[in-house]
Write a protein that holds these residues in place. Structure first.
Motif, PDB file in Angstrom:
ATOM      1  N   GLU A 126       1.001  -1.197  -0.111  1.00 13.27           N
ATOM      2  CA  GLU A 126       0.116   0.236   0.111  1.00 13.27           C
ATOM      3  C   GLU A 126       0.777   1.396   0.027  1.00 13.27           C
ATOM      4  OE1 GLU A 126      -3.811   1.929   2.449  1.00 13.27           O
ATOM      5  OE2 GLU A 126      -3.111  -0.114   2.696  1.00 13.27           O
ATOM      6  N   ALA A 127       2.043   1.348   0.498  1.00 15.22           N
ATOM      7  CA  ALA A 127       2.943   2.192   0.722  1.00 15.22           C
ATOM      8  C   ALA A 127       3.542   2.544  -0.776  1.00 15.22           C
ATOM      9  CB  ALA A 127       3.877   2.209   1.778  1.00 15.22           C
ATOM     10  N   GLY A 128       3.406   1.457  -1.619  1.00 12.60           N
ATOM     11  CA  GLY A 128       3.965   1.629  -3.004  1.00 12.60           C
ATOM     12  C   GLY A 128       5.362   1.019  -3.083  1.00 12.60           C
ATOM     13  N   VAL A 129       6.103   0.708  -2.168  1.00 14.88           N
ATOM     14  CA  VAL A 129       7.328   0.247  -2.176  1.00 14.88           C
ATOM     15  C   VAL A 129       7.850  -1.169  -2.693  1.00 14.88           C
ATOM     16  CG1 VAL A 129       7.748   1.841  -0.305  1.00 14.88           C
ATOM     17  CG2 VAL A 129       7.679  -0.618   0.147  1.00 14.88           C
ATOM     18  N   LEU A 130       6.481  -1.939  -3.142  1.00 17.21           N
ATOM     19  CA  LEU A 130       6.699  -3.242  -3.371  1.00 17.21           C
ATOM     20  C   LEU A 130       6.402  -3.524  -5.003  1.00 17.21           C
ATOM     21  CD1 LEU A 130       5.270  -5.615  -0.528  1.00 17.21           C
ATOM     22  CD2 LEU A 130       7.830  -5.303  -1.691  1.00 17.21           C
ATOM     23  N   ASP A 131       6.213  -2.414  -5.560  1.00 14.81           N
ATOM     24  CA  ASP A 131       5.960  -2.557  -7.068  1.00 14.81           C
ATOM     25  C   ASP A 131       7.247  -2.934  -7.780  1.00 14.81           C
ATOM     26  OD1 ASP A 131       3.496  -1.177  -6.444  1.00 14.81           O
ATOM     27  OD2 ASP A 131       3.851   0.812  -7.362  1.00 14.81           O
ATOM     28  N   GLY A 132       6.897  -4.207  -8.566  1.00 18.31           N
ATOM     29  CA  GLY A 132       7.788  -4.703  -9.177  1.00 18.31           C
ATOM     30  C   GLY A 132       8.976  -5.588  -8.360  1.00 18.31           C
ATOM     31  N   ARG A 133       8.448  -5.715  -7.182  1.00 18.40           N
ATOM     32  CA  ARG A 133       9.376  -6.399  -6.246  1.00 18.40           C
ATOM     33  C   ARG A 133       8.786  -7.877  -5.911  1.00 18.40           C
ATOM     34  NH1 ARG A 133      12.967  -2.592  -3.758  1.00 18.40           N
ATOM     35  NH2 ARG A 133      13.831  -4.622  -2.779  1.00 18.40           N
ATOM     36  N   ARG A 134       9.524  -8.545  -5.377  1.00 20.87           N
ATOM     37  CA  ARG A 134       9.238  -9.966  -4.825  1.00 20.87           C
ATOM     38  C   ARG A 134       8.740  -9.806  -3.281  1.00 20.87           C
ATOM     39  NH1 ARG A 134      13.978 -12.678  -4.264  1.00 20.87           N
ATOM     40  NH2 ARG A 134      12.953 -14.574  -3.940  1.00 20.87           N
ATOM     41  N   VAL A 158       6.486 -20.155  -0.207  1.00 15.74           N
ATOM     42  CA  VAL A 158       7.803 -20.106   0.532  1.00 15.74           C
ATOM     43  C   VAL A 158       7.776 -19.219   2.069  1.00 15.74           C
ATOM     44  CG1 VAL A 158       9.251 -19.634  -1.626  1.00 15.74           C
ATOM     45  CG2 VAL A 158       8.268 -17.650  -0.331  1.00 15.74           C
ATOM     46  N   LEU A 159       8.526 -19.697   2.768  1.00 18.40           N
ATOM     47  CA  LEU A 159       8.304 -18.884   4.215  1.00 18.40           C
ATOM     48  C   LEU A 159       8.885 -17.468   4.243  1.00 18.40           C
ATOM     49  CD1 LEU A 159      10.281 -21.821   6.491  1.00 18.40           C
ATOM     50  CD2 LEU A 159       7.570 -21.298   6.093  1.00 18.40           C
ATOM     51  N   PHE A 160       9.667 -17.147   3.545  1.00 20.36           N
ATOM     52  CA  PHE A 160      10.130 -15.547   3.561  1.00 20.36           C
ATOM     53  C   PHE A 160      10.747 -15.189   2.277  1.00 20.36           C
ATOM     54  CE2 PHE A 160      13.396 -17.589   5.917  1.00 20.36           C
ATOM     55  CZ  PHE A 160      14.605 -17.122   5.328  1.00 20.36           C
ATOM     56  N   VAL A 161      10.788 -13.969   1.679  1.00 17.46           N
ATOM     57  CA  VAL A 161      11.679 -13.769   0.691  1.00 17.46           C
ATOM     58  C   VAL A 161      12.502 -12.524   0.968  1.00 17.46           C
ATOM     59  CG1 VAL A 161      11.307 -12.186  -1.528  1.00 17.46           C
ATOM     60  CG2 VAL A 161       9.661 -14.353  -0.876  1.00 17.46           C
ATOM     61  N   ASP A 162      13.839 -12.671   0.669  1.00 17.39           N
ATOM     62  CA  ASP A 162      14.613 -11.528   0.766  1.00 17.39           C
ATOM     63  C   ASP A 162      14.996 -10.978  -0.613  1.00 17.39           C
ATOM     64  OD1 ASP A 162      17.265 -10.029   0.956  1.00 17.39           O
ATOM     65  OD2 ASP A 162      18.345 -11.566   1.695  1.00 17.39           O
ATOM     66  N   ASP A 163      14.449  -9.784  -0.518  1.00 20.83           N
ATOM     67  CA  ASP A 163      14.515  -8.903  -1.989  1.00 20.83           C
ATOM     68  C   ASP A 163      15.582  -7.783  -1.874  1.00 20.83           C
ATOM     69  OD1 ASP A 163      13.507  -9.133  -4.925  1.00 20.83           O
ATOM     70  OD2 ASP A 163      12.735  -7.234  -4.454  1.00 20.83           O
ATOM     71  N   GLY A 164      16.574  -8.126  -1.097  1.00 20.27           N
ATOM     72  CA  GLY A 164      17.419  -7.097  -0.826  1.00 20.27           C
ATOM     73  C   GLY A 164      17.220  -5.850   0.312  1.00 20.27           C
ATOM     74  N   ASP A 165      16.458  -4.894  -0.009  1.00 19.08           N
ATOM     75  CA  ASP A 165      16.389  -3.891   1.010  1.00 19.08           C
ATOM     76  C   ASP A 165      14.915  -4.211   1.455  1.00 19.08           C
ATOM     77  OD1 ASP A 165      15.401  -2.859  -1.434  1.00 19.08           O
ATOM     78  OD2 ASP A 165      16.019  -0.957  -0.817  1.00 19.08           O
ATOM     79  N   ILE A 166      14.089  -5.027   0.925  1.00 21.29           N
ATOM     80  CA  ILE A 166      12.806  -5.204   1.492  1.00 21.29           C
ATOM     81  C   ILE A 166      12.741  -7.018   1.880  1.00 21.29           C
ATOM     82  CG2 ILE A 166      10.562  -5.162   1.179  1.00 21.29           C
ATOM     83  CD1 ILE A 166      10.755  -2.692  -0.639  1.00 21.29           C
ATOM     84  N   LEU A 167      12.321  -7.175   2.879  1.00 17.45           N
ATOM     85  CA  LEU A 167      12.197  -8.689   3.043  1.00 17.45           C
ATOM     86  C   LEU A 167      10.701  -8.922   3.821  1.00 17.45           C
ATOM     87  CD1 LEU A 167      15.277  -7.506   4.355  1.00 17.45           C
ATOM     88  CD2 LEU A 167      15.583 -10.131   4.290  1.00 17.45           C
ATOM     89  N   THR A 168       9.973  -9.826   3.238  1.00 13.49           N
ATOM     90  CA  THR A 168       8.628 -10.237   3.900  1.00 13.49           C
ATOM     91  C   THR A 168       8.696 -11.541   4.322  1.00 13.49           C
ATOM     92  OG1 THR A 168       8.291 -10.628   1.450  1.00 13.49           O
ATOM     93  CG2 THR A 168       7.622  -8.467   2.508  1.00 13.49           C
ATOM     94  N   ALA A 169       7.824 -11.844   5.195  1.00 12.89           N
ATOM     95  CA  ALA A 169       7.754 -13.337   5.880  1.00 12.89           C
ATOM     96  C   ALA A 169       6.325 -13.775   5.776  1.00 12.89           C
ATOM     97  CB  ALA A 169       8.201 -13.472   7.587  1.00 12.89           C
ATOM     98  N   ALA A 170       5.751 -14.929   5.781  1.00  8.96           N
ATOM     99  CA  ALA A 170       4.748 -15.454   5.516  1.00  8.96           C
ATOM    100  C   ALA A 170       3.733 -15.546   6.744  1.00  8.96           C
ATOM    101  CB  ALA A 170       4.416 -16.757   4.778  1.00  8.96           C
ATOM    102  N   GLY A 171       3.384 -16.696   7.274  1.00  9.05           N
ATOM    103  CA  GLY A 171       2.410 -16.896   8.208  1.00  9.05           C
ATOM    104  C   GLY A 171       3.229 -16.668   9.465  1.00  9.05           C
TER     105      GLY A 171
END
Length: 359
Positions: A126-134, A158-171
């Motif tokens: 929603e902040a717009g920082v994930l556009d085009g990112r994993r 997957v459990l989590f994604v490291d896309d460099g400066d943005i990392l996200t985790a699942a459940g």
């Protein structure tokens, strides 16, 4: 476009981790962040992070009104974050506060690392920082996420994604996995193992593992993989094969493969390689500078294989890893000269062959 590595530059003081807590935030993920980044580490001898909580309001009602959080900093604290953990909440369709989204955008613009646990991916998108990112998010919200944010490359298995400066985790539990992964990236495998031991939690589940692992009721009383895993962890320097693991478990390789998939969400070979790579990292951290020896004692064979695996899995060459995390060579008091102790398996010290000190 390639993103910057999640390895972060050291600042004058401890790396500052700030968590934004907003209305209806999930307390579990807040607890995970606090446990991993916020506690003092006397067993390590230094503070790993400068940890702070902040909120857009003086009083924040947590999920389902379980409790009210007070006494934390305002959003101004987010402006000094080296790592910013964004709010996650179960009501994913409710728009996030503009002030929170603006704080995230400013942090991203100045190069801070952003982390989203569970539904935190919705906040980042929603902040717009994930556009085009994993990114990833909890599997139950995958359809909703894709419908709202089609420009984000969502990975749901997957459990989590490291896309460099943005990392996200699942459940929920994946927040612990990602948190420990970040500690390992920042401070090395040995420190991450120490944090995981205090948590009484597995040191590392690969981010590529499945989110949702089916666990059917077994037909026999005990099909646990624990005994064969412990056996293998004590012999990582030996030429163990999947057939060896199957023989130890008294099952066929096909049955062993099914059990690994069911219980661990990965394959026997992938698990074995991951364990050997973790041991190699610990050896490098403890001062072994001869990479052929590291490869040999971790069961990875050759320095070339070690280099390829570390580059692919960690993003660093052995030399780069040593420069970042190596603590120098240390010997155990009372041991004969030239004898080094390494840790293998479940942190059990065992003597390896006589190795003359590096010159």
């Amino acid at each position: 476009m390639a993103q910057e590595s999640s390895h972060v530059a050291r600042t004058a003081g401890p790396h500052r981790v700030v968590v934004i807590v907003d209305q209806n935030s999930n307390p579990f993920e807040l607890g995970c962040a606090t446990e991993i980044f916020g506690l003092r580490r006397p067993e390590i001898g230094r503070d790993l992070y400068d940890f702070r909580l902040c909120s857009p309001e003086p009083r924040t009602l947590m999920r389902d009104g379980f409790f009210t959080l007070t006494g934390v900093a305002d959003l101004e604290a987010a402006e000094s974050a080296d790592t910013l953990i964004v709010p996650n909440r179960p009501d994913v369709e409710v728009p996030r506060r503009p002030a929170v989204l603006d704080a995230i955008r400013r942090a991203h613009a100045r190069g801070a690392r952003l982390v989203g646990f569970c539904s935190g991916a919705f906040t980042l998108a929603e902040a717009g920082v994930l556009d085009g990112r994993r990114a990833t998010a909890h599997w139950q919200w995958a359809d909703s996420f894709r419908a709202r944010f089609p420009s984000v490359r969502l990975e749901t298995d997957v459990l989590f994604v490291d896309d460099g400066d943005i990392l996200t985790a699942a459940g929920s539990a994946a927040a612990l996995d990602l948190g420990l992964y970040i500690v390992g990236r920042d401070h090395g495998a040995e420190v991450a193992n120490s944090v995981s031991r205090r948590l009484v939690f597995a040191a590392h589940r690969d981010g590529g593992q499945q989110q949702f692992v089916e666990r059917p009721v077994p037909d026999i009383p005990d099909e646990s993989l624990a005994p064969v895993l412990a056996w293998a962890q004590e012999r990582l320097d030996a030429p163990i094969t999947v057939s060896d693991l199957a023989a130890r478990a008294s099952v066929s390789p096909a049955t062993l493969h099914r059990r690994f998939r069911t219980q661990l969400g990965t394959t026997p070979l992938a698990w074995l390689t991951g364990e050997r790579l973790a041991l190699a990292c610990r050896l490098i951290e403890r001062g072994e500078s001869r990479f052929e020896m590291v490869a040999r004692h971790s069961g990875l064979g050759t320095a070339a294989n070690l280099r390829a695996l570390m580059r692919r899995k960690i993003g660093l060459t052995p030399l780069e890893y040593r420069h970042r995390f190596g603590l120098g060579i240390s010997y155990v008091a009372g041991e004969p000269a030239g004898t080094r102790l390494i840790r293998a398996g479940r942190d059990q010290a065992r003597r390896v062959e006589e190795i003359p000190p590096s010159t």
